[in-house]
Each structure stands twice: as structure tokens, then as C-alpha cells.
Design an enzyme around this catalytic site. Structure first.
Site, mmCIF file in Angstrom:
data_model
loop_
_atom_site.group_PDB
_atom_site.id
_atom_site.type_symbol
_atom_site.label_atom_id
_atom_site.label_comp_id
_atom_site.label_asym_id
_atom_site.label_seq_id
_atom_site.Cartn_x
_atom_site.Cartn_y
_atom_site.Cartn_z
ATOM 1 N N LYS A 1 1.304 -0.987 0.212
ATOM 2 C CA LYS A 1 0.015 -0.234 0.247
ATOM 3 C C LYS A 1 0.897 1.476 -0.155
ATOM 4 C CE LYS A 1 -3.822 -1.849 2.756
ATOM 5 N NZ LYS A 1 -4.652 -2.677 3.553
ATOM 6 N N HIS B 1 1.091 -7.064 17.584
ATOM 7 C CA HIS B 1 0.038 -7.968 17.209
ATOM 8 C C HIS B 1 -0.379 -8.229 19.204
ATOM 9 C CE1 HIS B 1 3.033 -11.029 18.784
ATOM 10 N NE2 HIS B 1 3.276 -11.273 17.285
#
Ligand SMILES: NC(=O)C1=CN([C@@H]2O[C@H](COP(=O)(O)OP(=O)(O)OC[C@H]3O[C@@H](n4cnc5c(N)ncnc54)[C@H](OP(=O)(O)O)[C@@H]3O)[C@@H](O)[C@H]2O)[C@@H](O)CC1
Ligand SMILES: Nc1ncnc2c1ncn2[C@@H]1O[C@H](COP(=O)(O)OP(=O)(O)O)[C@@H](O)[C@H]1O
Ligand SMILES: [Mg+2]
Length: 422
Positions: free
Chosen positions: A61, A107
Site C-alpha cells: 500500500k 499483534h
């Protein structure tokens, strides 16, 4: 400085679901061998896998393409000794003008999140010469003479196909060879003498047929003597004696050799003849030729380009140039992925030009693997300069030859010819 960022979030249970259904396929499609090793070291933690997956999405991206133009395995994530992620990209991705990528991954049990920042070169159109190619070409010695720059022999041509051998020969001359000898079937002597100016035309016995026959062997071997490199194949046609001739040439000459076009087709009929080689061999297949050599479909070759280039290099101890967008050059376990060139080069004769450039560089004394890498880069860069002048639709193989000089000059000075005028 031009910067761009990308962010991505992944649910860990989504990754767990995929891993349950097709673990091996998923891992091998998304991750490199080193990444798979790292995942194993982390006890196959789904959070780690989700984090790495997310990271590749973020990076694509930030580059501005998303996954597609950049594929998952073009990006490799490793870790420094403190665990900080380090991003490595191949030449294809570098060609987007990227100078640096920073990445952070985090995470929790249920989610993995990543953030990437990409730094682009200030001039997106800048030509980035790959580090490993810098310094391979040096300035010519003022006291040198033509004998110092290699004698090459380019063998090929048949009735109806005098263009390809002409392109290869002219490309060798433009790449700096001191002497280029072009060998064609006797029938073509007059036409070749008209087409070529700087090159010397040599003929092989053809009994009036206009293509190479078995009886040409003696002429070929005699002309190969004392040469620094030879190329064989462009425009030879698919005549059955090509197989015999190639086998005998490989067995009986110790001149480094580039095999292209129709002699690759001959080689596909008896590839083990490579085991008789006396010196280095470079093969330059396009995907169609590679498919014939390995008896695979073009689709199979195209989906595993690096694998098959390495496979054939390793099996026969040769340099492989697997052509196409992002041409791959491999030797033993080393792989170079080229980033120069454009679709304007997808035209008849472009590959013949490359053959001439590789042969010339080997003749000038470069190691065949270096010669092949550098030649592929010069060929693409000359194609890019041709595109600047003629456009992708209109440029032709001869325009690539016309721009070899500018490409070599750029390698030596980092400047385009036109910039001298500014
Ligand atoms: N002016 C002259 O004298 C010139 C003479 N020339 C001489 O012509 C002779 C034949 O050589 P060649 O390469 O044209 O034919 P050949 O080996 O049958 O390959 C075609 C097959 O391969 C495939 N294919 C090709 N590229 C692919 C790719 N990137 N990616 C994927 N597939 C690709 C292609 O597939 P398809 O078209 O079906 O998609 C087709 O199946 C040779 O002597 C050469 O030197 C040329 O050099 C031109 C200038
Ligand atoms: N889309 C493309 N982008 C960059 N280079 C390309 C592209 N298509 C073809 N080329 C280059 O053009 C050349 C074509 O070689 P080849 O198919 O052997 O042509 P020919 O036999 O007609 O001379 C190769 O060097 C290949 O890498
Ligand atoms: Mg070709």
C-alpha cells in the site's frame, strides 16, 4: 524527499482458518524460504504469520500499487538481533524508485497490525544502476587497439532471416568489440556483405541451400579458432542439421559460447550435449524456448521463473538468461533480476540484440555471469532510452542498438548524452 505510508490490520483467526485448510500452499505462496524458517523458529505462531502477512500488505500500500504489481515474495521481512523488522526488496520493486522502507509490526491474540513507510528517490524517473553492476565496465585505455577488445564470431542466419544475425552483429560492434566476424551460409554472402559494414562476413559451405548443413562444421570450427567469444542460433531456422552442428561445436571448441534462438530449439532435442562443454556457456531463452528446453508449458515456466532458471543453471553448470519483463540471470545459486527495459522491446529482433551485447562483453574479458547481467541491464537501458526518443509503439530493435552507446555512457558517467548540452 518523497514519502508514503501504508497500514494494515489482519484478524488472526482468518489466517488460522486458511492455515487449517491449505497450510503449505499458503505459506509457500506468501513467504520466502527465510521467512518460513523464521515462522518455524516462532513455533508456527499464527500471530507471527498474521503479522508478516499484514506487513507485506502495508508495504504494497505504501508503495502505491497494492499486492498485484508487487507480489508477496518480492518483499522479504527479516529481523535484526533486537527483533526489529528489516525489509528487503528485489530489483523489480526497487525499480519503482524506492530508496528505503521502514516497518513496524504488532499483534494481540486476535489481531495483527503493521505500518510501513516508504521513501522514494527524489527523482522518480532517475536511473538507478544496480550496485553489483557498477565498475564492471571501465574506461578504454588511450593506448589500446582493436585487438584489445575481443574478436567475436556470430553464427546464424538462413534464407529469409538475415535480419536477426545482422542485429546481433551490429549490437556486438556497438557494445565495443574490436572485431566482429559474422558467419552465414554461403548463399547469403552477397546480401550480408551489403547489410554489414564494420563487421567481417564469413561463409559456411551450404551446397546452395541457404541454411547451415552438416558440411558447414569444418568452416565453423576453423573460424572459431582464436576467437574470444562466439554466439550461435539467431535466424538459423529449424533445420535438422542444427542439432548435429551444435553438438559438435560444444564438443570441439573451447571458446565461451552464447546459445540463442534456433540453436536453443536444437538443444531441446538433446540437452545433455551441454555436458560435453569445454568452456562457459550462456543460454538466452525466452519463455517459449525455456518451455521447449525443459518440456514444460510456458505457463508453468512463467509462474516459477526463478526456480527454472536456477534449475537449468545448476544442472548443466551454465549461465541462464530467462528473458521477458524482469529478465532473470542465474548461475549456480546466484540470481539477478533485471529492472531496466519496457514493453516497447516486445518486438521481433530485441532478443537478437541482447545476444550480440552478451557476446561482445564476454569477448572483452568479462566473466560470463557478469557479462550476462551487465548485458541484460544495458539492453534494457538502451531500450528505455529508445523509448524516450521513439515511444513504446514505434521503437524497433535497431533503435535499441542505436542507444547502446548512451546506455554504456550512462554506466560510465551517470549522465545521459543530452545532459552534456545543458
Ligand atoms: N528479422 C529477423 O530475421 C528475425 C528473426 N528471428 C528469428 O526467428 C526465429 C524464430 O524465433 P522466435 O522467437 O520468433 O520463434 P519461436 O522460438 O517459435 O518462439 C515463439 C514461441 O515462443 C513463445 N514466446 C515467445 N516469447 C514469449 C514470451 N516472452 N512469453 C511467452 N511466450 C513467448 C510464443 O508464444 P505465443 O506467440 O504462442 O504466445 C511462441 O510459442 C529465430 O531464428 C529467430 O532468431 C527473430 O529473432 C525475429 C527477427
Ligand atoms: N515487456 C517487456 N519488458 C521488457 N523487456 C521485454 C519485454 N518483452 C520482451 N522484452 C525483451 O525483448 C527481448 C525479446 O527476445 P526474443 O523473444 O528472443 O526476441 P527475438 O527473437 O525476436 O529477437 C528479450 O530480451 C526480452 O527480455
Ligand atoms: Mg530470440
Amino acid at each position: 524527499m518523497n514519502m508514503s505510508v501504508g497500514i494494515d490490520i489482519v484478524r488472526v483467526d482468518r489466517i488460522e482458518n486458511i492455515l487449517d485448510k491449505k497450510r503449505n500452499l499458503f505459506l509457500s505462496k506468501i513467504f520466502t524460504i527465510n521467512e518460513i524458517k523464521y515462522i518455524k523458529e516462532k513455533n508456527n505462531s499464527p500471530q507471527t504469520i498474521a503479522g508478516l502477512f499484514s506487513a507485506k500488505e502495508s508495504i504494497s500500500k505504501a508503495i502505491g500499487t497494492g499486492i498485484g504489481k508487487v507480489s508477496f515474495k518480492d518483499i522479504e521481512i527479516s529481523h535484526d538481533r533486537f527483533g526489529k523488522p528489516i525489509v528487503t526488496i528485489n530489483e523489480k520493486v526497487k525499480s519503482f524508485g524506492i530508496s528505503k522502507i521502514d516497518l513496524a509490526i504488532t499483534h494481540e491474540k486476535e489481531y495483527a497490525v503493521s505500518f510501513a513507510e516508504v521513501e522514494f528517490n527524489s527523482n522518480k524517473n532517475a536511473v538507478n544502476i544496480p550496485e553489483e553492476l557498477k565498475g564492471l565496465l571501465t574506461k578504454r585505455n588511450p593506448d589500446s587497439h582493436k585487438g584489445d577488445y575481443g574478436k567475436v564470431l556470430i553464427i546464424g542466419g538462413s534464407r529469409g532471416m538475415t535480419g536477426s544475425i545482422t542485429l546481433s552483429s551490429k549490437a556486438s560492434m556497438r557494445t565495443g568489440s574490436g572485431l566482429v566476424y559474422t558467419m552465414v551460409p554461403e548463399y547469403l554472402e552477397t546480401i550480408m556483405s551489403i547489410k554489414l559494414t564494420e563487421e567481417i562476413v564469413k561463409i559456411a559451405k551450404d551446397n546452395g541451400k541457404g541454411y547451415f548443413i552438416k558440411e558447414a562444421l569444418e568452416d565453423i570450427l576453423n573460424n572459431a579458432k582464436g576467437k574470444d567469444a562466439l554466439a550461435i542460433g539467431p535466424g538459423m531456422g529449424t533445420y535438422k542439421d542444427n542439432i548435429y552442428l551444435l553438438g559438435e561445436i560444444i564438443k570441439n571448441t573451447n571458446v565461451p559460447m552464447v546459445i540463442d534462438a534456433d540453436e536453443l530449439n536444437a538443444l531441446s532435442k538433446d540437452i545433455d550435449m551441454l555436458k560435453n562443454k569445454k568452456n562457459s556457456i550462456v543460454i538466452t531463452p525466452h519463455p517459449g524456448e525455456m518451455a521447449r528446453l525443459l518440456d514444460k508449458s510456458i505457463k508453468e515456466i512463467e509462474s516459477n521463473r526463478i526456480y527454472y532458471a536456477k534449475y537449468i543453471s545448476n544442472k548443466y553448470d551454465i549461465v541462464t538468461v530467462l528473458k521477458g519483463n524482469n529478465t532473470i540471470v542465474s548461475y549456480k545459486d546466484q540470481v539477478y533480476i533485471n529492472n531496466s527495459g519496457n514493453p516497447g522491446m516486445a518486438k521481433a529482433g530485441s532478443g537478437d540484440v541482447l545476444t550480440g551485447i552478451i557476446t561482445s562483453l564476454i569477448g572483452q574479458g568479462l566473466e560470463p555471469f557478469n557479462a550476462a547481467k551487465l548485458a541484460v541491464y544495458i539492453h534494457g537501458l538502451a531500450g528505455d532510452f529508445a523509448k524516450d526518443k521513439k515511444g513504446e509503439y514505434s521503437m524497433v530493435a535497431s533503435d535499441i542498438i542505436e542507444n547502446i552507446g548512451e546506455a554504456i555512457n550512462f554506466l560510465l558517467t551517470n549522465k545521459k548524452f543530452s545532459s552534456k548540452l545543458n
